[in-house]
Design a protein around this motif. Structure first.
Motif, short mmCIF file in Angstrom:
data_model
loop_
_atom_site.label_atom_id
_atom_site.label_comp_id
_atom_site.label_asym_id
_atom_site.label_seq_id
_atom_site.Cartn_x
_atom_site.Cartn_y
_atom_site.Cartn_z
N GLN A 133 56.94 33.40 38.03
CA GLN A 133 56.43 32.30 37.19
C GLN A 133 55.03 31.89 37.63
O GLN A 133 54.15 31.63 36.80
N TYR A 134 54.84 31.82 38.93
CA TYR A 134 53.53 31.42 39.46
C TYR A 134 52.47 32.43 39.05
O TYR A 134 51.40 32.07 38.55
N ASN A 135 52.78 33.70 39.27
CA ASN A 135 51.80 34.74 38.94
C ASN A 135 51.55 34.83 37.43
O ASN A 135 50.43 35.05 36.98
N ALA A 190 46.52 31.64 32.60
CA ALA A 190 45.35 30.76 32.75
C ALA A 190 44.06 31.57 32.71
O ALA A 190 43.06 31.15 32.12
N LEU A 191 44.09 32.74 33.33
CA LEU A 191 42.92 33.62 33.31
C LEU A 191 42.63 34.09 31.89
O LEU A 191 41.46 34.08 31.45
N ILE A 192 43.66 34.47 31.16
CA ILE A 192 43.48 34.92 29.77
C ILE A 192 42.92 33.78 28.91
O ILE A 192 42.00 33.99 28.11
N ASP A 193 43.47 32.56 29.08
CA ASP A 193 42.98 31.40 28.31
C ASP A 193 41.52 31.10 28.65
O ASP A 193 40.72 30.78 27.76
N ALA A 194 41.17 31.19 29.93
CA ALA A 194 39.79 30.91 30.34
C ALA A 194 38.83 31.93 29.74
O ALA A 194 37.73 31.58 29.29
N ALA A 206 47.82 41.68 42.53
CA ALA A 206 47.88 43.06 42.07
C ALA A 206 47.86 44.03 43.24
O ALA A 206 48.58 45.03 43.26
N ALA A 207 47.03 43.73 44.25
CA ALA A 207 46.94 44.62 45.42
C ALA A 207 48.25 44.63 46.20
O ALA A 207 48.73 45.69 46.64
N GLU A 208 48.85 43.47 46.38
CA GLU A 208 50.12 43.40 47.10
C GLU A 208 51.23 44.13 46.34
O GLU A 208 52.08 44.81 46.94
N SER A 209 51.23 44.01 45.03
CA SER A 209 52.23 44.70 44.22
C SER A 209 52.06 46.21 44.32
O SER A 209 53.03 46.97 44.35
N TYR A 210 50.79 46.65 44.43
CA TYR A 210 50.52 48.09 44.53
C TYR A 210 51.00 48.64 45.88
O TYR A 210 51.60 49.73 45.96
N ARG A 211 50.77 47.87 46.96
CA ARG A 211 51.14 48.34 48.30
C ARG A 211 52.65 48.34 48.52
O ARG A 211 53.23 49.28 49.05
N SER A 212 53.31 47.27 48.10
CA SER A 212 54.73 47.12 48.43
C SER A 212 55.66 47.45 47.28
O SER A 212 56.88 47.47 47.44
N GLY A 213 55.08 47.71 46.12
CA GLY A 213 55.92 47.90 44.96
C GLY A 213 56.35 46.56 44.41
O GLY A 213 56.54 45.60 45.15
N ILE A 225 37.58 31.06 35.81
CA ILE A 225 37.76 32.50 35.96
C ILE A 225 37.43 32.94 37.38
O ILE A 225 38.15 33.75 37.99
N GLN A 226 36.35 32.39 37.93
CA GLN A 226 35.96 32.73 39.31
C GLN A 226 37.04 32.33 40.31
O GLN A 226 37.26 33.01 41.32
N GLU A 227 37.75 31.24 40.03
CA GLU A 227 38.81 30.79 40.92
C GLU A 227 40.07 31.65 40.77
O GLU A 227 40.78 31.91 41.74
N LEU A 228 40.35 32.11 39.57
CA LEU A 228 41.59 32.83 39.30
C LEU A 228 41.52 34.32 39.63
O LEU A 228 42.52 34.90 40.07
N ARG A 229 40.39 34.92 39.41
CA ARG A 229 40.30 36.37 39.58
C ARG A 229 40.68 36.84 40.99
O ARG A 229 41.41 37.83 41.13
N PRO A 230 40.21 36.20 42.06
CA PRO A 230 40.64 36.64 43.40
C PRO A 230 42.15 36.53 43.61
O PRO A 230 42.75 37.39 44.26
N GLN A 231 42.76 35.48 43.05
CA GLN A 231 44.20 35.32 43.20
C GLN A 231 44.96 36.42 42.45
O GLN A 231 45.94 36.98 42.97
#
Length: 342
Positions: free
Chosen positions: A136-138, A144-148, A100-107, A89-95
């Motif tokens: 697919q990557y995201n 993976a975050l949900i499973d963890a 999410a931040a990039e999607s918010y800024r650029s749409g 979870i610690q590895e995935l949350r920053p990613q």
């Protein structure tokens, strides 16, 4: 033939028949009808209900301890799973946060925006393919975050369940300890001992463990093995312990099965380990006393591996739930080490 002659012949035939019956060997098996008793077997007087109480509490103690040990192993596994899931979870949350931040800024990039920004059909296909890969990557990262996080919740619930199991097992162990101490009071077991002089449990050899059930408990066993010390029978677990004691170098006289008397001998679940090469006699020198001390220490150190119920030696009795206690039964056990098995 005269009447006297006939009577004489009938008498001879009867004697021959009786002799023939007497010499017919018994059918092969683990125990003869009248098994040979241990030579000069030490006398033991049955204390009312003591044997039953020790056996019952010993089995309940062993059962609770098996549950406790298994639960601790399972808790450890759950804690490892929890640690691994939390690290994931610690590895995935920053990613995920960065996406999410990039999607918010650029749409959010969609197929429509990819098509509108393309200057030619080839450019559109390239952008659409790139878009699909990014999504697919995201998505995989998010899944993976949900499973963890799910694993974290499951591991925490399992740890809580194991803690509850261990609490119940610990309470059962404490109960068996109290019951055993009350029973041992009948044979002078009120005085706690630290182990006695000259016991060398720290340097005793390690025995090979006896087979257990899949859950770690000790299954009941029948007296169906040939006793190496008499013509009687012993259980598989007793035979294994006998062999391990011998393998550890304790090769003086020993007797296991006895057809009569209290406790575990008639059940094939006990052995008396003498201090001498034959028969039983009280320790007469330091060497014999040390032999008994070392043998008792070996049994105690390997009690959990072998399935030892209790050990009696030199006016002391060792019970897994209580440790060493003083003992003042009819036999003070200064001439042999007594081993009883679960």
């Amino acid at each position: 033939m005269t009447a006297a002659r006939r009577r004489w012949l009938a008498t001879v035939l009867a004697l021959v028949a009786a002799a023939t019956v007497a010499v017919v060997p018994s059918a092969p098996g683990y125990a003869a009808p009248n098994p040979t008793p241990t030579p000069a077997a030490p006398k033991e007087k049955a204390v009312p209900m003591l044997g039953d109480v020790l056996e019952s509490t010993g089995r309940q103690y062993a059962k609770a301890k098996a549950v406790l040990d298994k639960s601790r192993r399972q808790q450890l596994q759950a804690e490892i799973q929890l640690q691994q899931a939390e690290q994931k979870i610690q590895e995935l949350r920053p990613q995920i946060a960065q996406f999410a931040a990039e999607s918010y800024r650029s749409g959010r990039i969609t197929a429509m925006t990819a098509m509108l920004n393309a200057s030619d059909p080839n450019g559109f296909l390239e952008r659409a393919t790139a878009l699909e890969r990014i999504n697919q990557y995201n998505a995989s990262k998010l899944n993976a975050l949900i499973d963890a996080e799910k694993l974290v919740a499951e591991a925490k619930a399992k740890i809580d369940a194991e803690v509850a199991t261990q609490k119940a097992a610990t309470e059962s162990i404490a109960k068996q300890k109290r019951t055993a101490e009350k029973a041992l009071d009948l044979v002078g077991g009120g005085i706690s001992l630290t182990g006695g002089e000259d016991l060398v449990s720290a340097t005793s050899p390690k025995a090979r463990p006896a087979p257990r059930a899949a859950d770690g408990s000790w299954p009941d066993e029948s007296c169906n093995q040939n006793d190496p010390t008499t013509s009687g029978c012993i259980t598989k677990r007793t035979l294994h312990a006998y062999q391990e004691v011998k393998r550890a170098g304790f090769n003086k006289f020993v007797g296991c099965y006895r057809p009569g008397g209290p406790f575990e001998h008639p059940k094939g679940r006990a052995c008396d380990w003498s201090l001498r090469s034959s028969g039983f006699a009280r320790a007469s020198n330091r060497s014999e006393k040390l032999y008994g001390n070392n043998l008792a220490a070996f049994l105690v150190r390997n009690a959990d591996a072998l399935g030892i119920l209790y050990v009696i030696w030199y006016k002391r009795i060792w019970f897994p739930a209580t440790g060493w206690k003083s003992y003042s039964g009819e036999s003070d056990h200064t001439d042999h080490v007594h081993m009883s098995m679960l």
